[in-house]
Scaffold this motif. Structure first.
Motif, short mmCIF file in Angstrom:
data_model
loop_
_atom_site.label_atom_id
_atom_site.label_comp_id
_atom_site.label_asym_id
_atom_site.label_seq_id
_atom_site.Cartn_x
_atom_site.Cartn_y
_atom_site.Cartn_z
N ASP A 1 32.87 62.34 40.46
CA ASP A 1 32.36 63.60 40.99
C ASP A 1 33.33 64.74 40.70
O ASP A 1 32.91 65.86 40.36
CB ASP A 1 32.14 63.49 42.51
CG ASP A 1 30.96 62.60 42.84
OD1 ASP A 1 30.14 62.34 41.94
OD2 ASP A 1 30.85 62.16 44.02
N ALA A 2 34.64 64.44 40.84
CA ALA A 2 35.63 65.49 40.58
C ALA A 2 35.61 65.92 39.12
O ALA A 2 35.73 67.12 38.81
CB ALA A 2 37.02 64.96 40.97
N LEU A 3 35.46 64.95 38.18
CA LEU A 3 35.41 65.28 36.77
C LEU A 3 34.17 66.09 36.43
O LEU A 3 34.22 67.04 35.61
CB LEU A 3 35.46 63.99 35.93
CG LEU A 3 36.79 63.24 35.93
CD1 LEU A 3 36.62 61.88 35.23
CD2 LEU A 3 37.85 64.07 35.23
N MET A 4 33.05 65.74 37.08
CA MET A 4 31.81 66.48 36.81
C MET A 4 31.92 67.93 37.29
O MET A 4 31.49 68.86 36.62
CB MET A 4 30.64 65.79 37.51
CG MET A 4 30.24 64.46 36.89
SD MET A 4 28.85 63.66 37.71
CE MET A 4 27.56 64.88 37.43
N GLU A 5 32.54 68.12 38.45
CA GLU A 5 32.72 69.47 38.97
C GLU A 5 33.62 70.28 38.06
O GLU A 5 33.43 71.47 37.83
CB GLU A 5 33.31 69.39 40.39
CG GLU A 5 32.37 68.85 41.44
CD GLU A 5 31.20 69.78 41.70
OE1 GLU A 5 31.38 71.01 41.54
OE2 GLU A 5 30.11 69.28 42.05
N LYS A 6 34.65 69.60 37.50
CA LYS A 6 35.59 70.27 36.63
C LYS A 6 34.94 70.69 35.32
O LYS A 6 35.18 71.78 34.79
CB LYS A 6 36.79 69.36 36.35
CG LYS A 6 37.91 70.02 35.60
CD LYS A 6 39.11 69.08 35.45
CE LYS A 6 40.23 69.80 34.70
NZ LYS A 6 41.43 68.91 34.56
N SER A 7 34.06 69.76 34.82
CA SER A 7 33.39 70.07 33.54
C SER A 7 32.39 71.23 33.71
O SER A 7 32.21 72.05 32.80
CB SER A 7 32.66 68.85 33.01
OG SER A 7 31.65 68.43 33.93
N LYS A 8 31.77 71.33 34.86
CA LYS A 8 30.84 72.43 35.13
C LYS A 8 31.57 73.77 35.20
O LYS A 8 31.08 74.81 34.77
CB LYS A 8 30.10 72.20 36.42
CG LYS A 8 29.06 71.07 36.36
CD LYS A 8 28.38 70.88 37.70
CE LYS A 8 27.37 69.73 37.65
NZ LYS A 8 26.74 69.49 38.95
#
Length: 454
Positions: free
Chosen positions: A446-453
């Motif tokens: 979830d943290a990686l997805m938020e960062k990529s967004k």
């Protein structure tokens, strides 16, 4: 005690001790050893046998300051009011049996061992007074140094000196008395804890009592801090000062005896005086306010109960703030000083809480548990037994056929077994390592997805 004896719903077992406890909440089986009294129920405690008994021994009730006969009643309000024989002191002369009109003396009586089934258990083993080692502050070395409980018996109207204030050495009334606080407590070499201010208030009470014997008698209290935190306690302390009790903030450095007068020479430093000089004071009697200690009887009892203990030696509660009545074993509650040092008022409150807790538990008709329990893997288990040794609740046993077997009633899901297992063959239901791994992976994803967004 009389009300307890007369209540038809209460079975009172005196001269008895618990030797074994098995089972679980709602279904405990308790093994009890009832010691022989050597008198039967016909005895009415008339005392005729006391008068003819030639054997004497130290009285436990009078803290060893007085004597009792080999056949005796423990104390004047004992329940039941029946004589008992101390066979260690008895000389088997038979005088008591000959004089007893009710033929109640039975020398052939034996201890009896039996079991009872109970739904809940309340532990109320009380406390013992700390006994200083011989010579510490003169205790055991000089006759005129006594502990607070010994002094209580000296002041009691039914005590060894019938309430008259006498020095143990010569029987003369003392002209000066020193109370020494925190003996055996607040001490890293003995007991680090405070006895909950009980010692302070008992000293204040007894100091005031001494003043009622003789208003001109000098009474001094040597203290570290006066802990008078209860309702009305500070006012009681202030009144004692008005009554003439002197307080010196100091720790006693040394006590020695004048061999001629048997008076006690005490070295004190008044830390509140401007010069803080060290002085020698002379007293006729010294009273040591000793710490409250876990009862010796509890040491035997806990071998059967297997309850967790605080580093101080007192029993550990379920939660230090939110639940100080129940233990970590369902169906077992605490009452009074077995839990820790406390005054009578606190003991009464906790006793009511313990009775309410067990009563509520048993009245429900059933007890629901969350199955957060140890789960062994038979295929991985090497039968080493380390989990069984580590389990504080005796919930695990090892068999060669099935490996580790867990009693889900006794198990509390603490996870200690899982932490010591060298084969990772035991885990805690709902708290497996795989679950934590998946949870961490999901958080990172979830943290990686938020960062990529972003």
């Amino acid at each position: 005690m009389l009300e307890v004896q007369r209540n038809e719903n209460i079975e009172l077992l005196t001269l008895s001790e618990v030797t074994k406890v098995e089972g679980y909440v709602g279904n405990f089986e308790v093994e009890i050893l009832q010691k022989a009294r050597y008198t039967n129920t016909d005895c009415n405690g008339c005392g005729a046998c006391f008068d003819v008994c030639p054997a004497v021994s130290r009285s436990e009730f009078d803290q060893g300051l007085g004597q009792r006969k080999a056949i005796y009643v423990a104390f004047s309000q004992a329940v039941p009011m029946r004589a008992q024989i101390d066979m260690d002191a008895c000389i088997k002369c038979g005088n008591c049996a000959n004089v007893c009109e009710l033929t109640a003396v039975k020398f052939d009586q034996e201890d009896t061992l039996f079991s009872v089934k109970v739904g809940g258990i309340i532990v109320a083993t009380g406390w013992d007074e700390y006994k200083p080692i011989d010579g510490y502050l003169g205790y055991g070395k000089y006759e005129n140094v006594v502990t607070q409980l010994e002094f209580e018996r000296m002041l009691a109207p039914n005590g060894p000196v019938v309430g008259h204030l006498h020095r143990p050495s010569d029987g003369k009334p003392p002209e000066s008395v020193l109370f020494v606080q925190c003996v055996g407590s607040r001490d890293v070499n003995r007991n680090v804890y405070c006895s909950s201010g009980v010692c302070c208030m008992v000293s204040i009470k007894n100091a005031k009592l001494v003043k009622t014997h003789d208003p001109d008698l000098e009474v001094v209290v040597s203290y570290i801090d006066i802990r008078a935190a209860g309702k009305g306690y500070e006012e009681y302390y202030t009144q004692s000062r008005r009554d003439g009790v002197k307080y010196i903030r100091s720790k006693v450095a040394r006590v020695r005896e004048d061999p001629k007068t048997q008076n006690l020479i005490v070295v004190l430093e008044d830390t509140l005086s401007p010069d803080k000089t060290i002085k020698e004071y002379e007293f006729d009697l010294i009273v040591l306010s000793a710490a409250m200690m876990p009862s010796d009887t509890f040491g035997k009892l806990n071998k059967a109960l297997n309850l967790s203990k605080h580093p101080s030696g007192f029993l550990k509660e379920f939660h230090q703030r939110l639940n100080t009545v129940d233990t970590d074993v369902p169906g077992i509650a605490l009452s009074g000083a077995c839990h820790g040092p406390k005054a009578i008022s606190e003991s009464i409150m906790q006793a009511k809480g313990a009775a309410s807790s067990i009563g509520k538990l048993l009245s429900n008709g059933e007890y629901r548990i969350k199955l957060i329990r140890a789960v062994p893997d038979e295929a991985k288990c090497s039968r080493c037994g380390m989990c069984a040794e580590a389990c504080p609740y005796n919930a695990i046993r090892i068999t060669q056929e099935d490996g580790a077997l867990v009693d889900e009633i006794l198990c509390r899901g603490c996870g200690l077994c899982a932490s010591v297992c060298p084969s990772s063959a035991i885990s805690i239901r709902y708290y497996r390592d795989e679950q934590y791994g998946d949870l961490i992976d999901a958080i990172l994803e979830d943290a990686l997805m938020e960062k990529s967004k972003a």
